[in-house]
Motif scaffolding. Structure first.
Motif, PDB file in Angstrom:
ATOM      1  N   TYR A  83      28.188 -18.613  39.676  1.00 34.48           N
ATOM      2  CA  TYR A  83      27.873 -17.864  38.469  1.00 34.48           C
ATOM      3  C   TYR A  83      26.782 -18.647  37.735  1.00 34.48           C
ATOM      4  O   TYR A  83      26.784 -19.872  37.777  1.00 34.48           O
ATOM      5  CB  TYR A  83      29.131 -17.705  37.591  1.00 34.48           C
ATOM      6  CG  TYR A  83      29.032 -16.521  36.677  1.00 34.48           C
ATOM      7  CD1 TYR A  83      29.085 -15.223  37.203  1.00 34.48           C
ATOM      8  CD2 TYR A  83      28.846 -16.680  35.313  1.00 34.48           C
ATOM      9  CE1 TYR A  83      28.945 -14.126  36.365  1.00 34.48           C
ATOM     10  CE2 TYR A  83      28.708 -15.578  34.475  1.00 34.48           C
ATOM     11  CZ  TYR A  83      28.761 -14.300  35.009  1.00 34.48           C
ATOM     12  OH  TYR A  83      28.619 -13.220  34.187  1.00 34.48           O
ATOM     13  N   PRO A  84      25.846 -17.966  37.084  1.00 36.32           N
ATOM     14  CA  PRO A  84      24.730 -18.691  36.457  1.00 36.32           C
ATOM     15  C   PRO A  84      25.161 -19.745  35.431  1.00 36.32           C
ATOM     16  O   PRO A  84      24.446 -20.725  35.218  1.00 36.32           O
ATOM     17  CB  PRO A  84      23.930 -17.584  35.765  1.00 36.32           C
ATOM     18  CG  PRO A  84      24.273 -16.342  36.498  1.00 36.32           C
ATOM     19  CD  PRO A  84      25.691 -16.509  36.970  1.00 36.32           C
ATOM     20  N   ASP A  85      26.353 -19.557  34.804  1.00 39.67           N
ATOM     21  CA  ASP A  85      26.760 -20.536  33.790  1.00 39.67           C
ATOM     22  C   ASP A  85      27.476 -21.739  34.404  1.00 39.67           C
ATOM     23  O   ASP A  85      27.989 -22.594  33.704  1.00 39.67           O
ATOM     24  CB  ASP A  85      27.614 -19.872  32.703  1.00 39.67           C
ATOM     25  CG  ASP A  85      28.951 -19.350  33.225  1.00 39.67           C
ATOM     26  OD1 ASP A  85      29.372 -19.756  34.322  1.00 39.67           O
ATOM     27  OD2 ASP A  85      29.571 -18.531  32.523  1.00 39.67           O
ATOM     28  N   LEU A  86      27.499 -21.785  35.740  1.00 42.25           N
ATOM     29  CA  LEU A  86      28.186 -22.878  36.438  1.00 42.25           C
ATOM     30  C   LEU A  86      27.176 -23.540  37.388  1.00 42.25           C
ATOM     31  O   LEU A  86      27.130 -23.230  38.575  1.00 42.25           O
ATOM     32  CB  LEU A  86      29.376 -22.313  37.222  1.00 42.25           C
ATOM     33  CG  LEU A  86      30.348 -23.323  37.814  1.00 42.25           C
ATOM     34  CD1 LEU A  86      31.191 -23.966  36.721  1.00 42.25           C
ATOM     35  CD2 LEU A  86      31.254 -22.662  38.849  1.00 42.25           C
ATOM     36  N   PRO A  87      26.360 -24.467  36.860  1.00 39.24           N
ATOM     37  CA  PRO A  87      25.212 -24.936  37.638  1.00 39.24           C
ATOM     38  C   PRO A  87      25.577 -25.648  38.949  1.00 39.24           C
ATOM     39  O   PRO A  87      24.799 -25.603  39.897  1.00 39.24           O
ATOM     40  CB  PRO A  87      24.483 -25.879  36.682  1.00 39.24           C
ATOM     41  CG  PRO A  87      25.445 -26.202  35.588  1.00 39.24           C
ATOM     42  CD  PRO A  87      26.396 -25.057  35.514  1.00 39.24           C
ATOM     43  N   LYS A  88      26.743 -26.285  39.038  1.00 39.35           N
ATOM     44  CA  LYS A  88      27.093 -26.988  40.279  1.00 39.35           C
ATOM     45  C   LYS A  88      27.536 -26.034  41.386  1.00 39.35           C
ATOM     46  O   LYS A  88      27.563 -26.393  42.545  1.00 39.35           O
ATOM     47  CB  LYS A  88      28.269 -27.967  40.038  1.00 39.35           C
ATOM     48  CG  LYS A  88      27.950 -29.126  39.127  1.00 39.35           C
ATOM     49  CD  LYS A  88      28.986 -30.256  39.266  1.00 39.35           C
ATOM     50  CE  LYS A  88      30.400 -29.872  38.839  1.00 39.35           C
ATOM     51  NZ  LYS A  88      30.522 -29.608  37.378  1.00 39.35           N
ATOM     52  N   ASP A 126      34.774 -27.091  31.114  1.00 40.78           N
ATOM     53  CA  ASP A 126      34.345 -25.746  30.717  1.00 40.78           C
ATOM     54  C   ASP A 126      33.038 -25.399  31.417  1.00 40.78           C
ATOM     55  O   ASP A 126      32.321 -26.283  31.883  1.00 40.78           O
ATOM     56  CB  ASP A 126      34.158 -25.691  29.189  1.00 40.78           C
ATOM     57  CG  ASP A 126      34.350 -24.278  28.634  1.00 40.78           C
ATOM     58  OD1 ASP A 126      34.430 -23.327  29.437  1.00 40.78           O
ATOM     59  OD2 ASP A 126      34.428 -24.134  27.391  1.00 40.78           O
ATOM     60  N   ALA A 127      32.746 -24.100  31.504  1.00 41.53           N
ATOM     61  CA  ALA A 127      31.468 -23.638  32.048  1.00 41.53           C
ATOM     62  C   ALA A 127      30.505 -23.417  30.885  1.00 41.53           C
ATOM     63  O   ALA A 127      30.884 -23.547  29.725  1.00 41.53           O
ATOM     64  CB  ALA A 127      31.687 -22.345  32.816  1.00 41.53           C
ATOM     65  N   GLY A 128      29.256 -23.063  31.197  1.00 43.51           N
ATOM     66  CA  GLY A 128      28.273 -22.778  30.143  1.00 43.51           C
ATOM     67  C   GLY A 128      28.445 -21.366  29.617  1.00 43.51           C
ATOM     68  O   GLY A 128      29.476 -20.728  29.826  1.00 43.51           O
ATOM     69  N   SER A 142      18.076 -12.618  30.628  1.00 43.37           N
ATOM     70  CA  SER A 142      19.315 -13.325  30.321  1.00 43.37           C
ATOM     71  C   SER A 142      19.025 -14.818  30.215  1.00 43.37           C
ATOM     72  O   SER A 142      18.113 -15.328  30.861  1.00 43.37           O
ATOM     73  CB  SER A 142      20.370 -13.074  31.405  1.00 43.37           C
ATOM     74  OG  SER A 142      20.961 -11.812  31.197  1.00 43.37           O
ATOM     75  N   TYR A 143      19.795 -15.488  29.380  1.00 42.96           N
ATOM     76  CA  TYR A 143      19.600 -16.916  29.137  1.00 42.96           C
ATOM     77  C   TYR A 143      20.914 -17.640  29.379  1.00 42.96           C
ATOM     78  O   TYR A 143      21.979 -17.031  29.319  1.00 42.96           O
ATOM     79  CB  TYR A 143      19.160 -17.134  27.687  1.00 42.96           C
ATOM     80  CG  TYR A 143      17.865 -16.442  27.352  1.00 42.96           C
ATOM     81  CD1 TYR A 143      16.657 -17.136  27.374  1.00 42.96           C
ATOM     82  CD2 TYR A 143      17.860 -15.083  27.029  1.00 42.96           C
ATOM     83  CE1 TYR A 143      15.470 -16.487  27.087  1.00 42.96           C
ATOM     84  CE2 TYR A 143      16.686 -14.430  26.747  1.00 42.96           C
ATOM     85  CZ  TYR A 143      15.482 -15.131  26.770  1.00 42.96           C
ATOM     86  OH  TYR A 143      14.317 -14.488  26.496  1.00 42.96           O
ATOM     87  N   VAL A 144      20.824 -18.927  29.647  1.00 41.52           N
ATOM     88  CA  VAL A 144      22.053 -19.706  29.787  1.00 41.52           C
ATOM     89  C   VAL A 144      21.990 -20.925  28.890  1.00 41.52           C
ATOM     90  O   VAL A 144      20.968 -21.623  28.847  1.00 41.52           O
ATOM     91  CB  VAL A 144      22.290 -20.201  31.237  1.00 41.52           C
ATOM     92  CG1 VAL A 144      23.775 -20.262  31.526  1.00 41.52           C
ATOM     93  CG2 VAL A 144      21.582 -19.354  32.251  1.00 41.52           C
TER      94      VAL A 144
END
Ligand code: ADP
Ligand code: MG
Ligand code: ZN
Length: 479
Positions: A83-88, A126-128, A142-144
Motif C-alpha cells: 500500500y502506498p502508505d507502507l513504504p517497506k 503505524d503506517a503513513g 494523491s499524496y502520502v
C-alpha cells in the motif's frame, strides 16, 4: 429479536513516546507533512530498525493495567502487504508471540458488572497516511504523509464477549480510561491516537456456534461505534431473515449517511505471509522489569471509583462518571478539598459542567472554569447569597467570561432577598390576590404549595430565598 449479537473489538492505541518505535524521529502530531521522517521509517534499502525500549515499557504497563500476562519472550513478525502508505511493503507487527495474553476489563451496563476477556495485546508500527487530492482541490492526485509511519502502537484484541452496541461502547470507555490513567497513550480519538475496528455477527438465540462476522473499520468516535454496530446488526438480521448468508468482509462506516458498506472481502492471515522479523531479536521481559513497571502503575479507574464511593459517600454511578478520565477525577478532588460537599460538587460537574464542555466539544483540560471558581460559586449558594437557580445563570456567565462568581453576582444585581419583612409582604399580597386557592390550601390541598411558591418567586423576579418563602407561606396559610 430472535438473534443474539456477538461483538469483538480490536483497538489500536498510539503509545505516547517522544520518538518512533524503530528510529529516533519525533512522534509529534501536526508537523508539516514528511517532517518527521528518516531513512529507517521511510523504508530505504539497507537500513536496520532499533527497538525503542520505552515502547516496550509502555506496552508492559498497558498489559498489567488490563490484567494481561506479560510474556517472558515475544517476537516481531513481518505482515506483508502493498500500500502506498507502507513504504517497506511490510508492517512490523507481532503475530504468534505477542507481548501480552489473557487479560480482561470489567465493564458495567445498567449497573450489571461483566468481565470482558482480552485475547491479546501486541506491538506494531503505524503506517503513513494517504491524502487524496479531491480533498485539497487537486483531483486526480494523491499524496502520502509518512510522519505517522513507525509511530508505536499497541493493538488490544477482545474476546467475542460483548453482546450489544451499548456494551461495546462501555468497553471502550473503560479501556480509554485505563490507558489514560496508565499514562501510556493520549487516547485522543480525533487525533487518531485511539482507533477501533468492530467485529460483529448474529446467531439464532440458543445456538452455540458463532455466526459469520463482518469487520467495521474507520470509526472515529464512541458514538459512531455504537451507531455503526446498530446499523450493521439490523442489516445482518435482514440478510438472515431472508434465508441468505452474511458475507465475511471488511466494511466501512459512513457517518454522514449512517450506513456501512462493503470495502473488501476479508483477508486471511495467510494472505499476509507472516514470518518472524529477521532484523530484530526477540523481546525478553524478565520478572524484575515487569515488577518495576507494576510498581510504577498509579491508581487505576476501578480502584479510584471504589475509593470515591467510600471516601466521599457519593453514589457508584457518580463515581463511575467522575473517574472516566484522570483529569476529571482530579478536578473533582480539587473541588472537594476546597468545599467539602462531595455530592453537591458531583451534581454540578456531572450536570452543568460536563454539559457545557460537551456542547463546546471540549475536554476537562480545556475547562474555562477552574475548580476554585466552581467552589466559590457553591459557597455563595451555601451562605445564602444566591439561590441555586441564580447559580445556574452565574455558572453560564462564568463559563463564557471566566469572571469570578462574586463579580458576576454583583454586576447582575443577583443577590437573594432574605429580608423576612420584605418577603412577608410579598407572600401576603400573593395570598390576597388568590383567595380561592388560599381557601383550598387551608382545606388540605397541600399540592397548592408549589403554586404559591411559584407566584412569590415570580413577584420577586426569582430573587426570593425559596426556603424562606416556603416557611412564610406555611405560617400564613396555617394560621
Ligand atoms: P483478524 O485479525 O483477522 O481481524 P481475529 O481472530 O484476530 O481476526 O479476531 C478479531 C476480532 O474479531 C476479535 O476481537 C474477536 O473477538 C472478534 N471475533 C471473532 N469471531 C467473531 C464472531 N463470529 N463474531 C463477532 N466477533 C468475532
Ligand atoms: Mg481485524
Ligand atoms: Zn524515522
Amino acid at each position: 429479536m430472535k438473534y443474539e449479537v456477538v461483538i469483538g473489538l480490536e483497538v489500536h492505541a498510539q503509545l505516547k513516546t517522544q520518538s518512533k518505535i524503530f528510529c529516533s524521529c519525533s512522534t509529534e502530531f501536526g508537523r508539516p507533512p514528511n517532517d518527521n521522517t528518516c531513512p529507517i521509517c521511510l523504508g530505504m534499502p539497507g537500513v536496520l530498525p532499533v527497538l525503542n525500549k520505552k515502547v516496550v515499557e509502555f506496552a508492559i504497563k498497558a498489559c498489567l493495567a488490563t490484567h494481561c500476562e506479560v510474556q517472558p519472550m515475544s517476537r516481531f513478525a513481518r505482515k506483508n502487504y502493498f500500500y502506498p502508505d507502507l513504504p517497506k511493503g511490510y508492517q512490523i507487527s507481532q503475530y504468534e508471540l505477542p507481548i501480552g495474553l489473557n487479560g480482561y476489563i470489567n465493564i458495567q451496563t445498567n449497573g450489571t458488572p461483566k468481565k470482558i476477556g482480552l485475547t491479546r495485546i501486541h506491538l506494531e508500527e503505524d503506517a503513513g497516511k494517504s491524502i487524496h487530492g479531491e480533498n485539497l482541490g487537486m483531483p486526480g492526485r494523491s499524496y502520502v504523509d509518512y510522519n505517522r509511519t513507525g509511530v508505536p502502537l499497541i493493538e488490544i484484541v477482545s474476546e467475542p464477549d460483548l453482546r450489544s452496541p451499548a456494551e461495546a461502547r462501555e468497553y471502550l470507555v473503560q479501556l480509554k480510561a485505563i490507558l489514560d490513567y496508565a499514562e501510556v497513550s493520549d487516547v485522543n480519538m480525533e487525533e487518531g491516537s485511539l482507533r477501533c475496528d468492530a467485529n460483529v455477527s448474529l446467531r439464532p438465540v440458543g445456538q452455540k456456534e458463532f455466526g459469520t462476522r463482518t469487520e467495521l473499520k474507520n470509526i472515529n468516535s464512541f458514538k459512531f461505534v455504537q451507531k455503526a454496530l446498530e446499523y450493521e446488526i439490523e442489516r445482518q438480521a435482514k440478510v438472515l431473515d431472508q434465508g441468505e448468508a452474511v458475507v465475511q468482509e471488511t466494511r466501512l462506516y459512513d457517518s454522514d449517511k449512517g450506513i456501512t458498506f462493503s470495502m473488501r472481502s476479508k483477508e486471511e492471515a495467510h494472505d499476509y505471509r507472516y514470518f518472524p522479523e529477521p532484523d530484530l531479536v526477540p523481546i525478553a521481559c524478565d520478572k524484575v522489569w515487569i515488577d518495576e513497571v507494576q510498581q510504577s502503575l498509579p491508581e487505576m479507574p476501578e480502584q479510584k471509583r471504589d475509593r470515591f464511593v467510600s471516601d466521599y459517600k457519593i453514589p457508584e454511578y457518580d463515581a463511575g462518571v467522575l473517574t472516566t478520565s484522570k483529569a476529571l477525577a482530579d478536578y473533582f478532588e480539587t473541588c472537594v478539598k476546597q468545599f467539602n460537599q462531595p455530592k453537591i460538587i458531583s451534581n454540578w460537574i456531572m450536570g452543568d459542567l460536563l454539559r457545557e464542555l460537551k456542547n463546546d466539544n471540549k475536554e476537562i483540560d480545556d475547562c474555562p472554569v477552574a475548580p476554585g471558581q466552581l467552589t466559590d460559586l457553591l459557597k455563595l449558594i451555601d451562605d445564602g447569597t444566591i439561590s441555586g437557580k441564580m447559580a445556574k445563570t452565574v455558572f453560564e456567565d462564568m463559563y463564557r467570561s471566566g469572571k469570578p462568581p462574586a463579580e458576576i453576582v454583583k454586576e447582575k444585581g443577583l443577590t437573594q432577598i432574605t429580608d423576612e419583612s420584605a418577603l412577608t409582604k410579598m407572600v401576603e399580597d400573593v395570598i390576597a390576590a388568590n383567595p380561592g386557592q388560599a381557601a383550598d390550601f387551608k382545606n388540605g390541598k397541600d399540592k397548592l404549595m408549589g403554586f404559591f411558591v411559584g407566584q412569590v418567586m415570580k413577584a420577586s423576579k426569582g430573587q426570593a430565598n425559596p426556603a424562606l418563602v416556603n416557611k412564610l407561606i406555611k405560617e400564613k396559610l396555617s394560621s
